[in-house]
Structures are given as C-alpha cells and as structure tokens.
Write an enzyme that holds these catalytic residues in place. Structure first.
Site, PDB file in Angstrom:
ATOM      1  N   HIS A  56       0.887  -1.169   0.000  1.00  0.00           N
ATOM      2  CA  HIS A  56       0.000   0.000   0.000  1.00  0.00           C
ATOM      3  C   HIS A  56       0.922   1.215   0.000  1.00  0.00           C
ATOM      4  O   HIS A  56       1.993   1.175   0.619  1.00  0.00           O
ATOM      5  CB  HIS A  56      -0.830   0.083   1.273  1.00  0.00           C
ATOM      6  CG  HIS A  56      -1.706  -1.102   1.522  1.00  0.00           C
ATOM      7  ND1 HIS A  56      -1.280  -2.223   2.165  1.00  0.00           N
ATOM      8  CD2 HIS A  56      -3.010  -1.296   1.226  1.00  0.00           C
ATOM      9  CE1 HIS A  56      -2.276  -3.087   2.253  1.00  0.00           C
ATOM     10  NE2 HIS A  56      -3.333  -2.547   1.686  1.00  0.00           N
ATOM     11  N   ASP A  59       2.437   1.723   3.296  1.00  0.00           N
ATOM     12  CA  ASP A  59       3.386   0.719   3.823  1.00  0.00           C
ATOM     13  C   ASP A  59       4.801   1.179   3.486  1.00  0.00           C
ATOM     14  O   ASP A  59       5.745   0.890   4.211  1.00  0.00           O
ATOM     15  CB  ASP A  59       3.206  -0.652   3.157  1.00  0.00           C
ATOM     16  CG  ASP A  59       1.848  -1.260   3.378  1.00  0.00           C
ATOM     17  OD1 ASP A  59       1.185  -0.886   4.355  1.00  0.00           O
ATOM     18  OD2 ASP A  59       1.453  -2.114   2.554  1.00  0.00           O
ATOM     19  N   MET A  90       2.668  -5.789  -7.819  1.00  0.00           N
ATOM     20  CA  MET A  90       1.341  -5.251  -7.494  1.00  0.00           C
ATOM     21  C   MET A  90       1.480  -4.111  -6.493  1.00  0.00           C
ATOM     22  O   MET A  90       2.379  -4.110  -5.665  1.00  0.00           O
ATOM     23  CB  MET A  90       0.476  -6.388  -6.906  1.00  0.00           C
ATOM     24  CG  MET A  90      -0.900  -6.009  -6.429  1.00  0.00           C
ATOM     25  SD  MET A  90      -0.975  -5.415  -4.725  1.00  0.00           S
ATOM     26  CE  MET A  90      -1.536  -6.886  -3.868  1.00  0.00           C
ATOM     27  N   GLU A 183     -10.898  -6.870  -4.675  1.00  0.00           N
ATOM     28  CA  GLU A 183     -10.833  -7.875  -3.608  1.00  0.00           C
ATOM     29  C   GLU A 183     -12.037  -7.762  -2.679  1.00  0.00           C
ATOM     30  O   GLU A 183     -12.234  -6.747  -2.015  1.00  0.00           O
ATOM     31  CB  GLU A 183      -9.539  -7.684  -2.821  1.00  0.00           C
ATOM     32  CG  GLU A 183      -9.407  -8.658  -1.653  1.00  0.00           C
ATOM     33  CD  GLU A 183      -8.073  -8.515  -0.925  1.00  0.00           C
ATOM     34  OE1 GLU A 183      -7.159  -7.850  -1.448  1.00  0.00           O
ATOM     35  OE2 GLU A 183      -7.961  -9.068   0.174  1.00  0.00           O
ATOM     36  N   LYS A 185     -14.627  -8.833   0.497  1.00  0.00           N
ATOM     37  CA  LYS A 185     -14.608  -9.311   1.884  1.00  0.00           C
ATOM     38  C   LYS A 185     -15.994  -9.032   2.466  1.00  0.00           C
ATOM     39  O   LYS A 185     -16.558  -7.967   2.214  1.00  0.00           O
ATOM     40  CB  LYS A 185     -13.529  -8.571   2.670  1.00  0.00           C
ATOM     41  CG  LYS A 185     -13.283  -9.118   4.064  1.00  0.00           C
ATOM     42  CD  LYS A 185     -12.114  -8.411   4.741  1.00  0.00           C
ATOM     43  CE  LYS A 185     -11.853  -9.017   6.097  1.00  0.00           C
ATOM     44  NZ  LYS A 185     -10.775  -8.311   6.824  1.00  0.00           N
ATOM     45  N   GLU A 219      -9.462 -13.724  -1.991  1.00  0.00           N
ATOM     46  CA  GLU A 219      -8.615 -14.124  -0.847  1.00  0.00           C
ATOM     47  C   GLU A 219      -9.234 -15.311  -0.130  1.00  0.00           C
ATOM     48  O   GLU A 219     -10.431 -15.285   0.190  1.00  0.00           O
ATOM     49  CB  GLU A 219      -8.435 -12.954   0.128  1.00  0.00           C
ATOM     50  CG  GLU A 219      -7.732 -13.407   1.401  1.00  0.00           C
ATOM     51  CD  GLU A 219      -7.353 -12.294   2.358  1.00  0.00           C
ATOM     52  OE1 GLU A 219      -6.874 -11.241   1.893  1.00  0.00           O
ATOM     53  OE2 GLU A 219      -7.542 -12.489   3.573  1.00  0.00           O
ATOM     54  N   HIS A 222     -11.234 -14.495   3.021  1.00  0.00           N
ATOM     55  CA  HIS A 222     -12.447 -13.690   2.910  1.00  0.00           C
ATOM     56  C   HIS A 222     -13.656 -14.507   2.477  1.00  0.00           C
ATOM     57  O   HIS A 222     -14.752 -14.323   3.013  1.00  0.00           O
ATOM     58  CB  HIS A 222     -12.200 -12.517   1.954  1.00  0.00           C
ATOM     59  CG  HIS A 222     -11.146 -11.572   2.460  1.00  0.00           C
ATOM     60  ND1 HIS A 222     -10.717 -10.487   1.741  1.00  0.00           N
ATOM     61  CD2 HIS A 222     -10.438 -11.554   3.618  1.00  0.00           C
ATOM     62  CE1 HIS A 222      -9.787  -9.841   2.441  1.00  0.00           C
ATOM     63  NE2 HIS A 222      -9.596 -10.477   3.573  1.00  0.00           N
ATOM     64  N   ASP A 247      -4.935 -13.771  -3.349  1.00  0.00           N
ATOM     65  CA  ASP A 247      -4.402 -13.638  -1.988  1.00  0.00           C
ATOM     66  C   ASP A 247      -4.521 -14.978  -1.282  1.00  0.00           C
ATOM     67  O   ASP A 247      -5.626 -15.429  -0.933  1.00  0.00           O
ATOM     68  CB  ASP A 247      -5.178 -12.568  -1.202  1.00  0.00           C
ATOM     69  CG  ASP A 247      -4.668 -11.163  -1.498  1.00  0.00           C
ATOM     70  OD1 ASP A 247      -3.738 -11.019  -2.330  1.00  0.00           O
ATOM     71  OD2 ASP A 247      -5.186 -10.206  -0.884  1.00  0.00           O
ATOM     72  N   ASP A 257     -11.093 -12.285  10.470  1.00  0.00           N
ATOM     73  CA  ASP A 257     -10.156 -12.497   9.359  1.00  0.00           C
ATOM     74  C   ASP A 257      -8.805 -12.929   9.918  1.00  0.00           C
ATOM     75  O   ASP A 257      -8.044 -12.112  10.427  1.00  0.00           O
ATOM     76  CB  ASP A 257     -10.021 -11.172   8.601  1.00  0.00           C
ATOM     77  CG  ASP A 257      -9.189 -11.287   7.346  1.00  0.00           C
ATOM     78  OD1 ASP A 257      -9.022 -12.414   6.841  1.00  0.00           O
ATOM     79  OD2 ASP A 257      -8.711 -10.256   6.873  1.00  0.00           O
ATOM     80  N   ASP A 259      -6.121 -14.623   8.459  1.00  0.00           N
ATOM     81  CA  ASP A 259      -4.905 -14.455   7.645  1.00  0.00           C
ATOM     82  C   ASP A 259      -3.785 -15.399   8.074  1.00  0.00           C
ATOM     83  O   ASP A 259      -2.623 -14.995   8.205  1.00  0.00           O
ATOM     84  CB  ASP A 259      -4.403 -12.993   7.706  1.00  0.00           C
ATOM     85  CG  ASP A 259      -5.339 -12.019   7.008  1.00  0.00           C
ATOM     86  OD1 ASP A 259      -6.101 -12.445   6.124  1.00  0.00           O
ATOM     87  OD2 ASP A 259      -5.305 -10.823   7.351  1.00  0.00           O
ATOM     88  N   ASP A 289      -1.115 -13.223   1.399  1.00  0.00           N
ATOM     89  CA  ASP A 289      -1.638 -12.120   2.210  1.00  0.00           C
ATOM     90  C   ASP A 289      -1.960 -12.686   3.587  1.00  0.00           C
ATOM     91  O   ASP A 289      -3.122 -12.925   3.926  1.00  0.00           O
ATOM     92  CB  ASP A 289      -2.879 -11.510   1.560  1.00  0.00           C
ATOM     93  CG  ASP A 289      -3.343 -10.285   2.331  1.00  0.00           C
ATOM     94  OD1 ASP A 289      -2.598  -9.840   3.227  1.00  0.00           O
ATOM     95  OD2 ASP A 289      -4.441  -9.787   2.053  1.00  0.00           O
TER      96      ASP A 289
HETATM   97  C1  GLT Z   1      -5.545  -5.706   4.468  1.00  0.00           C
HETATM   98  C2  GLT Z   1      -6.571  -6.716   4.081  1.00  0.00           C
HETATM   99  C3  GLT Z   1      -6.130  -7.540   2.936  1.00  0.00           C
HETATM  100  C4  GLT Z   1      -5.999  -6.756   1.671  1.00  0.00           C
HETATM  101  C5  GLT Z   1      -4.923  -5.765   1.725  1.00  0.00           C
HETATM  102  C6  GLT Z   1      -4.968  -4.947   0.467  1.00  0.00           C
HETATM  103  S1  GLT Z   1      -4.901  -4.844   3.149  1.00  0.00           S
HETATM  104  O1  GLT Z   1      -4.488  -6.302   5.126  1.00  0.00           O
HETATM  105  O2  GLT Z   1      -6.850  -7.540   5.212  1.00  0.00           O
HETATM  106  O3  GLT Z   1      -6.958  -8.628   2.721  1.00  0.00           O
HETATM  107  O4  GLT Z   1      -5.637  -7.651   0.649  1.00  0.00           O
HETATM  108  O5  GLT Z   1      -5.513  -3.694   0.645  1.00  0.00           O
HETATM  109 MN    MN Z   2      -6.140  -9.686   0.971  1.00  0.00          MN
HETATM  110 MN    MN Z   3      -7.614 -11.217   5.053  1.00  0.00          MN
END
Ligand code: GLT
Ligand code: MN
Ligand code: MN
Length: 389
Positions: A56, A59, A90, A183, A185, A219, A222, A247, A257, A259, A289
C-alpha cells in the site's frame, strides 16, 4: 519438481510489505514485534527465494512523510530490490487506516472524502507504476456500513463505479497499463462491506466502462469467513478470464479475518486450489496475504513466510501425483458419461433441437444405476494429501 520444496523466482511467490511487516497488533493488543523497514522486508523475501513484494502507498511512504524522508525510503527500497532480485508486481492504496476513511473512501457520504480517496489513489498509482507494478488491487475495507439508514447501497455502488471508471481512464492516460483487481470481503472492519464476495465483483465488473481492464483478487480467508467454497470462487474467476491476482492464506470458517499461514488449516481446499491454479496455467503471482501468529518473533516471521511457500510447493507436487494416479484417473473416466449426440442436442438452441429433446425418453432408473464411487475417489484424494499415496 525438486523434492526440497525450495522456492525459486519462477514460482512467482510474493508477499505484501504489510504481511511480513505485520507487527502483531490486534483489536485487543498492542504490537508484539518491532516494525521492519521496507528494505529489510525486501531482504527477507529475497533471501527466502521470493519473487516480489507488494505494498500500500503508506506501507512504503508514511502518510505524513516529508519529501526528504520519501526520497531516502525510496532510495533504500530500490537498492534492496536490486540487491536481492525482488520485483514489485502489485501495488494498492491504503483507503482504510486514516480517520478520514471512518465512513468509507470511494463510497463515503462526503464528496470531499470521495475526492481525497481518488487523489490518494492516483498518487499511489504513480508510485506503484514507477516501481514496475502491473496489477493494482482495490480492497474496499471501509466501503460499507454498520447503520444502513446512513446510505442507500445503490448510491454506494454508483460512487464506487464512478471512482473505478475515473481511475481506469487515469491509468490509460498515464500509459501505466495497469490491470485492476478487486478484492471482496464480507465484513471487518465494517459491519457489512459492499461487494461481499468475489461473485459480487464479477457481476459488477461488467457494468464498468472498461470491463476488460478489471478483474478480481480473491482471498482464501475472505470467502471462507462467509462460509463459501474458495475453490469454486476461484474457478468462476478463472473461467471468466478474471483471475488477475490472488491472496493466499488460510482461515477457519465463521471467524474474524485470521490471515493464517497458507495451507495451515484447510488442507483439502488448499490442495484443490493449488491444483486448479497449476492445471489452469494461471501465470500471475502467488501472493501470500497472511501474517505470523502474534506469538512469533522475527525468526517466527521467517518461518511463517518460508512455510507459506513450502506448503504451496508440497501441494503442487501432490496435485501432480493426483493427476498421475491411475486409479484416480480411471475413477474420473468412469464418472463421466459422454454422449455426443445428446450433447450436441443440448448445445446451441434451435426449435428443432428443442422439439427433439422434448420428444426424447429418459430412463431415470437406469441412469441412477450408474455408480459414481465418490467415496472411493475422495478417500484416494485424502490419501494423496495425507502422504500415503
Ligand atoms: C488488508 C486486508 C487484505 C488486503 C490488503 C490490500 S490490506 O491487510 O486484510 O486482505 O488484501 O488492501
Ligand atoms: Mn487480501
Ligand atoms: Mn484477510
């Protein structure tokens, strides 16, 4: 495939600066790890065999950085990219952290916020393109509501469309050649986020001025949060020619979430996902991600990143094994019942075909006698994944 599961550049494994750099903050707790500088993250990715880093805008360059801070960060970052042979495939915009985005960015009720979001994104596109990014991700983390009285969802969608149309033209105008990846969510950080699933975005894309420039960035976490089948979501995106980015991480259904490290939870879905990506010839980056558990120090972060790539390569090898397994392939062949005459009758409408099809007699009982053997097929799949086949 090398049995060492050692990543190489050709695997196209990428990490966001925000993933390896994640300091372990959560809604209830402060960071547990010291921050890493962007150039330090590039070094970690390069040394572990990664291909690229994504970011980003903030970042890389803090939102209030001075011009000289910006120059010095960029100098160190570019040097690290060169030194470690790491690229930037990206880039994206942070449209969620700053308080100005408390009620959305492109979908805010406030025209000043929408305009600022557009300005911030153009600047971030300039930055990303200058470092070689070819894909631009849009994750609308704040584009949603808790209070549905506050916004008509149709207005939210229209505002989002206006923004994307504007930014497609901007990319073309600048000659950046970016492809946009949206993306989805379902929730978090908003109570409900617009475009909750990849399928929502696939429908929306066709309403844009330049649908050919826009695809999706699904993702794992998500879709899984929403209880959906991620393998199916990616299948639809691929079939539509819209898988522009992905992702990879992991997640237990129905939770926040998480991750998690890729392949740490849903072995079977991740296996089919890797198989699908590899079988389909998907050529984009395999972007992780995800982030290390909050229990980890820097060594744990490296173990996390190495683990994502290693698991992908293990699953890739298992997919090859599955494809080459004679018993599995024989079962698949027996499941399918080809019938060229019937298939041609059902493909491409004509009044004659409709008439012939309506006149056709089907023996339902006989059709049901055809054994499918899915128990056996699934057991064999599990045995490939469990490592005994
Ligand atoms: C954030 C989010 C991710 C996205 C990123 C891109 S930022 O961490 O949880 O899933 O992919 O903006
Ligand atoms: Mn993501
Ligand atoms: Mn996520």
């Amino acid at each position: 495939m090398a049995a060492s599961y050692q990543p190489s550049k050709s695997d196209k494994f990428t990490f966001g600066l925000w993933t390896i750099g994640n300091p372990g903050r959560d809604p209830f707790g402060e960071p547990v790890r010291p921050p890493l500088k962007p150039h330090e993250i590039v070094k970690i990715v390069g040394e572990l065999g990664g291909y690229g880093v994504n970011f980003h805008d903030n970042d890389l360059i803090p939102i209030d950085a001075s011009a000289s801070e910006r120059d010095s960060i960029l100098r160190d970052f570019k040097k690290a990219l060169d030194d470690h042979g790491v690229c930037v495939p990206m880039a994206t915009t942070n449209l969620f952290s700053d308080p100005i985005f408390r009620d959305g960015a492109f979908t805010s009720n406030d025209a000043r916020v929408r305009a600022y979001a557009l300005q911030k994104t153009m600047n971030a596109m300039d930055l990303g393109a200058s470092l070689g990014a070819k894909t631009y991700v849009f994750w609308g983390g704040r584009e949603g509501t808790e209070v549905d009285a506050s916004k008509d969802p149709r207005d939210g969608i229209k505002h989002f469309r206006d923004a994307l149309n504007f930014l497609c033209e901007y990319s073309n105008d600048q000659g950046y050649g970016l492809r946009f990846a949206l993306e989805a969510k379902p929730n978090e950080p908003r109570g409900d986020i617009y475009f909750a699933t990849t399928g929502n975005y696939l429908g929306f894309i066709e309403t844009l001025d330049h649908p050919e420039m826009v695809g999706v960035n699904p993702e794992v976490a998500h879709e899984t949060m929403a209880g959906l089948n991620f393998f199916h979501a990616v299948g639809q995106a691929l079939e539509a020619g819209k898988l522009f980015h992905i992702d990879l991480n992991d997640q237990r259904p129905g939770r926040y979430d998480q991750d998690f490290r890729f392949g740490s939870e849903s072995f079977k879905i991740c296996f089919f996902l890797v198989k699908l990506l590899e079988d389909s010839g998907y050529e984009g980056p395999r972007h992780f991600d995800a982030h290390a558990y909050r229990t980890e120090d820097l060594e744990g972060v490296k173990a996390f990143a190495a683990g994502c790539m290693r698991t992908y390569l293990i699953l890739k090898e298992k997919a090859e094994r599955w494809n080459a397994d004679k018993e599995i392939q024989d079962l698949l062949a027996a499941i399918k019942r080809e019938d060229p005459e019937l298939e041609s009758l059902c493909r491409g409408y004509s009044a004659e075909k409709a008439k012939a099809l309506k006149a056709r007699a089907f023996d339902r009982k006989e059709i049901c006698r055809h054994p499918l053997q899915y128990e056996r097929l699934d057991q064999l799949t599990c045995e490939v994944i469990y490592g005994v086949r």
